[in-house]
Design a protein around this motif. Structure first.
Motif, short mmCIF file in Angstrom:
data_model
loop_
_atom_site.label_atom_id
_atom_site.label_comp_id
_atom_site.label_asym_id
_atom_site.label_seq_id
_atom_site.Cartn_x
_atom_site.Cartn_y
_atom_site.Cartn_z
N ASP A 190 5.49 -5.77 8.57
CA ASP A 190 6.08 -4.78 9.48
C ASP A 190 6.84 -3.71 8.67
OD1 ASP A 190 6.56 -3.75 11.96
OD2 ASP A 190 8.48 -4.79 12.18
N LEU A 191 6.40 -2.45 8.80
CA LEU A 191 7.04 -1.33 8.11
C LEU A 191 7.31 -0.21 9.11
CD1 LEU A 191 4.70 -1.24 4.96
CD2 LEU A 191 7.11 -1.95 4.97
N LYS A 196 7.00 11.28 15.14
CA LYS A 196 7.98 11.90 16.04
C LYS A 196 7.32 13.08 16.70
CE LYS A 196 11.23 10.23 12.83
NZ LYS A 196 12.24 9.28 13.06
N GLY A 197 6.91 12.90 17.95
CA GLY A 197 6.13 13.95 18.60
C GLY A 197 4.83 14.09 17.84
N MET A 198 4.59 15.28 17.29
CA MET A 198 3.38 15.49 16.49
C MET A 198 3.69 15.41 15.00
SD MET A 198 0.70 15.86 18.38
CE MET A 198 -0.56 16.89 17.61
N ASP A 199 4.91 15.10 14.65
CA ASP A 199 5.29 15.10 13.23
C ASP A 199 5.39 13.68 12.68
OD1 ASP A 199 5.32 17.86 12.99
OD2 ASP A 199 7.36 18.00 13.78
N LEU A 200 5.42 13.64 11.35
CA LEU A 200 5.37 12.37 10.63
C LEU A 200 6.51 12.29 9.64
CD1 LEU A 200 1.68 13.09 9.81
CD2 LEU A 200 2.32 11.05 11.09
N ALA A 201 6.94 11.05 9.33
CA ALA A 201 7.93 10.87 8.27
C ALA A 201 7.51 9.67 7.42
CB ALA A 201 9.31 10.64 8.87
N PHE A 202 7.53 9.84 6.12
CA PHE A 202 7.05 8.78 5.22
C PHE A 202 8.13 8.18 4.34
CE2 PHE A 202 3.35 11.45 6.09
CZ PHE A 202 2.46 10.50 6.53
N SER A 203 9.28 8.85 4.27
CA SER A 203 10.29 8.43 3.31
C SER A 203 10.80 7.01 3.61
CB SER A 203 11.44 9.45 3.35
OG SER A 203 12.28 9.22 2.29
N GLY A 204 11.15 6.76 4.88
CA GLY A 204 11.67 5.45 5.27
C GLY A 204 10.64 4.35 5.05
N LEU A 205 9.38 4.67 5.31
CA LEU A 205 8.29 3.71 5.12
C LEU A 205 8.22 3.28 3.65
CD1 LEU A 205 5.49 2.34 5.59
CD2 LEU A 205 4.49 4.61 5.63
N SER A 221 -0.42 -7.35 -0.48
CA SER A 221 -0.14 -7.29 0.97
C SER A 221 0.70 -6.07 1.31
CB SER A 221 0.64 -8.52 1.45
OG SER A 221 0.01 -9.68 1.06
N ILE A 222 1.65 -5.74 0.44
CA ILE A 222 2.48 -4.57 0.73
C ILE A 222 1.63 -3.29 0.65
CG2 ILE A 222 4.55 -3.26 0.09
CD1 ILE A 222 5.60 -5.84 -1.24
N ALA A 223 0.80 -3.21 -0.39
CA ALA A 223 -0.07 -2.03 -0.54
C ALA A 223 -0.97 -1.89 0.69
CB ALA A 223 -0.91 -2.16 -1.81
N TYR A 224 -1.52 -3.02 1.11
CA TYR A 224 -2.37 -3.03 2.32
C TYR A 224 -1.58 -2.53 3.53
CZ TYR A 224 -4.58 -5.27 6.40
OH TYR A 224 -5.12 -5.52 7.63
N SER A 225 -0.36 -3.01 3.69
CA SER A 225 0.44 -2.67 4.88
C SER A 225 0.89 -1.21 4.83
CB SER A 225 1.65 -3.59 4.97
OG SER A 225 1.23 -4.94 4.92
N VAL A 226 1.21 -0.71 3.62
CA VAL A 226 1.60 0.70 3.48
C VAL A 226 0.43 1.58 3.91
CG1 VAL A 226 2.08 2.51 1.77
CG2 VAL A 226 3.36 0.38 1.69
N GLN A 227 -0.77 1.25 3.41
CA GLN A 227 -1.95 2.05 3.78
C GLN A 227 -2.21 2.01 5.27
OE1 GLN A 227 -4.91 2.27 -0.07
NE2 GLN A 227 -5.53 1.04 1.66
N GLU A 228 -2.21 0.79 5.84
CA GLU A 228 -2.51 0.68 7.27
C GLU A 228 -1.52 1.50 8.09
OE1 GLU A 228 -5.27 -1.15 8.58
OE2 GLU A 228 -5.66 -1.07 6.43
N THR A 229 -0.24 1.42 7.73
CA THR A 229 0.80 2.09 8.51
C THR A 229 0.72 3.60 8.35
OG1 THR A 229 2.19 0.15 8.10
CG2 THR A 229 3.28 2.09 9.02
N ALA A 230 0.70 4.07 7.09
CA ALA A 230 0.71 5.52 6.84
C ALA A 230 -0.55 6.19 7.38
CB ALA A 230 0.85 5.79 5.35
N PHE A 231 -1.70 5.52 7.23
CA PHE A 231 -2.95 6.13 7.68
C PHE A 231 -3.07 6.09 9.21
CE2 PHE A 231 -5.02 4.82 3.36
CZ PHE A 231 -4.23 5.77 2.73
N ALA A 232 -2.56 5.01 9.83
CA ALA A 232 -2.60 4.95 11.29
C ALA A 232 -1.74 6.07 11.88
CB ALA A 232 -2.10 3.59 11.77
N MET A 233 -0.58 6.31 11.27
CA MET A 233 0.28 7.41 11.73
C MET A 233 -0.48 8.74 11.65
SD MET A 233 3.71 6.21 9.65
CE MET A 233 4.28 7.87 9.36
N SER A 234 -1.14 8.97 10.52
CA SER A 234 -1.86 10.23 10.30
C SER A 234 -3.01 10.39 11.28
CB SER A 234 -2.40 10.28 8.87
OG SER A 234 -1.38 10.01 7.94
N CYS A 235 -3.72 9.29 11.52
CA CYS A 235 -4.85 9.35 12.46
C CYS A 235 -4.37 9.56 13.88
CB CYS A 235 -5.71 8.09 12.36
SG CYS A 235 -6.66 8.01 10.83
#
Ligand code: AMP
Ligand code: MG
Length: 327
Positions: A190-191, A196-205, A221-235
């Protein structure tokens, strides 16, 4: 008559010289990437020094590969922003020197718009661009005379975030591809998922991911979770931009778009929406001179008038400052 355009990229860590014809045939795509010393981020002056050292050989190799003499180049185009001041000025100086020496017209173009326009060369006509690079993270699409930013990062660029996390985890630079290589597992840690609306923030992640390293979770596992989270946000933001604009094409751009998992997620989303997804080859996703040349040609072909501004770099040259006259 066919034109031959030489494009120069130097907005951040990449010095690039590309040559492309007005028909879209790529004759050369030469690049050299500045890699900071271990444990450090990108230093603008060091990167600029790297570029000024490499440009002469990049020009020479590009012309040799294209089998052309400088006199055969009909247009010079360089990226005048956005980017790091010292790096931009190095590219501008190289462009000016080459253009003046050989009496060729030259213009300065917007780097982010170039990432989108190279997607059109791939066959897209009116796409939403998901642009994920080191410093930039934007969702861009055309509306009413300009490329509008529908969503963007409100702190760091996704690539810089991945690089920073990987550096802190002791993996070296560039972090994105290194994380991709080790990302593995089915344990989604969990990360922070910050849309936020149409915007993204990556620093906290990225900070939270580092805390998971310190807490002893496995790096794959962390690398996997970072990718899943950051890319899901972007998509997610891209999907909403597609929904709002009603556009039916998605283009990926930027260095992070080289990532196979990101490509897979974007293609799945596009397929589920009945949208066509265009993924330029990796050499055209990363920063490169070809896309800068291609955009310069599009502008000139639509009777763009070169002004004094083309002689000046602009570190904060936003995507939506460009009046799009060539569509
Ligand atoms: P750019 O600024 O567009 O040249 O892209 C550079 C950024 O792309 C750096 O932050 C890299 O870490 C990132 N990058 C390159 N390849 C990959 C990859 N396969 N996966 C994730 N990020 C990547
Ligand atoms: Mg870029």
């Amino acid at each position: 008559m066919s034109e031959i355009i030489l494009g120069i990229e130097s907005t951040a860590h990449t010095a690039g010289v590309g040559i492309i014809t007005s028909e879209g045939k790529i004759l050369s795509n030469q690049r050299s990437v500045y890699i900071p010393d271990k444990g450090e981020g990108i230093h603008p002056r060091e990167a600029a020094n790297h570029h000024s050292e490499k440009f002469p050989i990049l020009f020479k190799s590009a012309l040799e590969e294209a089998n052309l003499s400088p006199k055969e180049i009909t247009l010079v185009s360089y990226a005048r922003g956005p980017g790091l001041g010292p790096c931009l000025r190095t590219g501008a100086t190289a462009a000016r020197a080459f253009a003046y020496a050989h009496n060729i017209p030259f213009l300065g173009v917007n780097h982010c718009v170039a990432h989108l326009e190279i997607g059109l060369l791939e066959g897209a006509t009116d796409p939403v661009l998901l642009y994920l690079s080191g410093a930039n993270t934007q969702v861009i699409a055309y509306a009413a005379g300009r490329y509008r930013v529908f969503g963007e990062t409100i702190d760091i660029g996704i690539g810089n975030g991945l690089d920073k996390f990987a550096r802190e985890a002791g993996m070296g630079f560039p972090g994105g591809p290194k994380l991709e290589k080790i990302a593995e597992g089915d344990e989604l840690i969990d990360l922070p998922y910050s849309v936020k609306g149409m915007d993204l923030a990556f620093s906290g992640l990225m900070t939270a991911a580092k805390q998971k390293v310190d807490a002893g979770h496995s790096l794959p596992s962390i690398a996997y979770s970072v990718q899943e989270t950051a890319f899901a946000m972007s998509c997610e933001v891209s999907e909403r931009a597609l929904a709002h604009t009603g556009k039916t094409e998605l283009v990926l751009g930027g260095g992070v778009a080289c990532n196979s998992r990101l490509r897979e997620m974007a293609m799945t989303m596009a397929e589920e929406r009945g949208v066509k997804c265009f993924v330029p080859e990796k050499a055209l996703c990363v920063d490169n001179g070809v896309m800068i040349g291609w955009l310069g040609y599009q502008m000139m072909a639509a009777d763009y008038e070169i002004t004094d501004d083309d002689n000046r770099v602009n570190q904060k040259y936003r995507t939506d400052m460009v009046e799009v006259t060539w569509r």
